[in-house]
Design a protein around this motif. Structure first.
Motif, mmCIF file in Angstrom:
data_model
loop_
_atom_site.group_PDB
_atom_site.id
_atom_site.type_symbol
_atom_site.label_atom_id
_atom_site.label_comp_id
_atom_site.label_asym_id
_atom_site.label_seq_id
_atom_site.Cartn_x
_atom_site.Cartn_y
_atom_site.Cartn_z
ATOM 1 N N HIS A 52 0.835 -1.205 0.000
ATOM 2 C CA HIS A 52 0.000 0.000 0.000
ATOM 3 C C HIS A 52 0.872 1.258 0.000
ATOM 4 O O HIS A 52 0.618 2.213 -0.742
ATOM 5 N N LEU A 53 1.900 1.243 0.839
ATOM 6 C CA LEU A 53 2.795 2.396 0.927
ATOM 7 C C LEU A 53 3.559 2.587 -0.372
ATOM 8 O O LEU A 53 3.710 3.711 -0.856
ATOM 9 N N LEU A 54 4.022 1.492 -0.960
ATOM 10 C CA LEU A 54 4.793 1.578 -2.204
ATOM 11 C C LEU A 54 3.948 2.141 -3.340
ATOM 12 O O LEU A 54 4.411 2.983 -4.124
ATOM 13 N N LYS A 55 2.703 1.687 -3.434
ATOM 14 C CA LYS A 55 1.830 2.165 -4.511
ATOM 15 C C LYS A 55 1.628 3.676 -4.415
ATOM 16 O O LYS A 55 1.733 4.398 -5.412
ATOM 17 N N SER A 56 1.370 4.179 -3.217
ATOM 18 C CA SER A 56 1.144 5.611 -3.035
ATOM 19 C C SER A 56 2.420 6.416 -3.257
ATOM 20 O O SER A 56 2.399 7.475 -3.886
ATOM 21 N N LEU A 57 3.538 5.913 -2.731
ATOM 22 C CA LEU A 57 4.810 6.601 -2.968
ATOM 23 C C LEU A 57 5.133 6.625 -4.453
ATOM 24 O O LEU A 57 5.690 7.597 -4.963
ATOM 25 N N GLY A 58 4.778 5.554 -5.152
ATOM 26 C CA GLY A 58 4.999 5.513 -6.597
ATOM 27 C C GLY A 58 4.246 6.603 -7.327
ATOM 28 O O GLY A 58 4.721 7.138 -8.338
ATOM 29 N N ALA B 119 10.553 -6.538 1.418
ATOM 30 C CA ALA B 119 9.881 -7.759 0.973
ATOM 31 C C ALA B 119 8.413 -7.501 0.643
ATOM 32 O O ALA B 119 7.735 -6.716 1.323
ATOM 33 N N ASP B 120 7.960 -8.156 -0.411
ATOM 34 C CA ASP B 120 6.570 -8.026 -0.840
ATOM 35 C C ASP B 120 5.638 -8.464 0.295
ATOM 36 O O ASP B 120 5.796 -9.540 0.870
ATOM 37 N N THR C 185 11.426 0.615 9.952
ATOM 38 C CA THR C 185 11.778 -0.771 10.249
ATOM 39 C C THR C 185 10.797 -1.711 9.559
ATOM 40 O O THR C 185 9.598 -1.431 9.458
ATOM 41 N N SER C 186 11.357 -2.837 9.104
ATOM 42 C CA SER C 186 10.546 -3.885 8.480
ATOM 43 C C SER C 186 11.332 -5.184 8.601
ATOM 44 O O SER C 186 12.405 -5.322 8.010
ATOM 45 N N GLY C 187 10.808 -6.116 9.399
ATOM 46 C CA GLY C 187 11.562 -7.338 9.645
ATOM 47 C C GLY C 187 12.883 -7.001 10.314
ATOM 48 O O GLY C 187 12.926 -6.314 11.337
ATOM 49 N N ARG C 188 13.991 -7.428 9.717
ATOM 50 C CA ARG C 188 15.305 -7.151 10.262
ATOM 51 C C ARG C 188 15.961 -5.916 9.634
ATOM 52 O O ARG C 188 17.117 -5.602 9.926
ATOM 53 N N SER C 189 15.231 -5.235 8.773
ATOM 54 C CA SER C 189 15.756 -4.027 8.119
ATOM 55 C C SER C 189 15.460 -2.799 8.972
ATOM 56 O O SER C 189 14.360 -2.664 9.531
#
Length: 374
Positions: free
Chosen positions: A9-15, A82-83, A101-105
């Motif tokens: 969702h975030l990627l689509k809007s940032l795109g 990650a997707d 943060t996302s997972g270990r990133s």
């Protein structure tokens, strides 16, 4: 601020929003995207002072807040996650850094105060109407290629939209020209557009709207005034300044007495022009010569440095033969816009503008191509 949301969702809007951000700017705040978390949603906004795009996405807002971070950097970070991952955005107490943060990133981005983020105020709109996405897409697709890139004639750097009355009612017309070719498309004027000011929508705005258009049946709400236009579609709001200036009298360029009709297979012509233009010289303007005679079209290119090319095509043409030259790239651009099996050319003589259109009368697009000396 503390927000959690789904990466896609975030990627689509940032795109959608990051595309308007210029990579090089003298104002650091213009490199950033404004992020506003409130009421179960994350609002993203970006601007280059001429265009402003805003989109909201659903989010779990733990702590509301507003900040700005580098738009392209944030987009690249989210794109590489990650997707389907869960993304957490959090600012510190000073609001000078955002932790992603996302997972270990884990990433930390420098923030700029949102107070300095410009607001492209919309003002009052005089007209509001709704178009189907498919209709708007067709108007843009048929004309966008002919927008001028010559900055000195800035008033040609966009698509000219206006309404006009005809015998069958009011139509909405889109026009673009660069002085070498002209494209005109039209549709039935939507309710609410009657009497709208004639406007010139900038090239960059046109490109962004085209990328946002989705399903043909999607509604696009358009509001406009003399100086701004606002598009609302699929949860995205795009606000843009209009080009100030007077569009030239394009009607005077459209020939009224072209009576020599040529019908030719559209795909065959496209492929033939593409083949013979392979050896055309850029110095010579990529010129291709069309020799017309009854039932036959000869395409030829002469390049003093590389040689010659020639190809023949069967055509429907029942007039006295003559020769005419065109810029091959301009000719191909126009052929691309014809979607019927046959392309129709209407000529006057070798030195006058040529009309090109579809054989399908329902396709109301019309193209004008200026000849060149070959």
């Amino acid at each position: 601020m503390k927000v959690t949301l789904e990466r896609n969702h975030l990627l689509k809007s940032l795109g959608h929003v990051h595309r308007v951000v210029e990579r090089r700017t003298t104002y650091p705040i213009l490199s950033n995207v404004l992020i506003n978390a409130h009421d179960g949603q994350l609002e993203l906004r970006a601007t280059d002072l001429d265009i402003e795009i805003t989109e909201s996405v659903p989010a779990m807002v733990g702590v509301a807040g507003t900040t700005t971070v580098p738009a392209h950097t944030l987009y690249e970070i989210v794109r590489k996650l990650a997707d389907g991952a869960e993304v957490n955005l959090e600012t510190d107490g000073t609001n000078e850094q955002m932790t992603i943060t996302s997972g270990r990133s884990n990433f930390n981005l420098t923030c700029l105060a949102p107070d300095g983020f410009p607001d492209l105020k919309s003002g009052d709109f005089s007209h509001k109407f709704t178009l189907k996405a498919g209709v708007l897409k067709n108007l843009i697709d048929c004309t966008q290629f002919a927008i001028s890139t010559e900055e000195t004639r800035y008033y040609l750097n966009g698509i000219f939209f206006h309404t006009m009355s005809e015998d069958n009612g009011v139509i909405l017309r889109a026009v673009a020209t660069d002085g070498h070719r002209l494209a005109r498309a039209e549709s039935e004027a939507p309710q609410g557009s009657e009497g709208m000011p004639s406007i010139i929508v900038p090239r960059k705005t046109v490109a962004e709207v085209q990328k946002l258009l989705g399903d043909d049946d999607q509604d696009v709400v358009i509001e406009l005034s003399d100086s701004k236009i606002r598009f609302e579609l699929g949860g995205v709001v795009l606000l843009s300044k209009l080009i100030e200036g007077t569009y030239p009298n394009y009607e005077g360029v459209i020939p009224k007495d072209n009576d020599k009709r040529l019908a030719v297979d559209r795909n065959a012509l496209k492929q033939a022009v593409d083949r013979v233009s392979t050896i055309a010289s850029d110095r010579g303007g990529k010129a291709v010569k069309l020799g017309l005679s009854e039932g036959l079209l000869e395409l030829s290119v002469t390049n003093p440095d590389h040689g010659t090319a020639r190809e023949e095509l069967p055509i429907e043409f029942e007039h006295e033969g003559f020769e005419i030259g065109f810029n091959a790239r301009y000719l191909l651009d126009i052929i691309e816009q014809v979607h019927s099996e046959q392309a129709i050319f209407m000529f006057s003589d070798s030195g006058s503008p040529t009309i090109v259109q579809s054989e399908d009368e329902a396709d109301r697009a019309l193209y004008i191509l200026m000849p060149m000396r070959v």
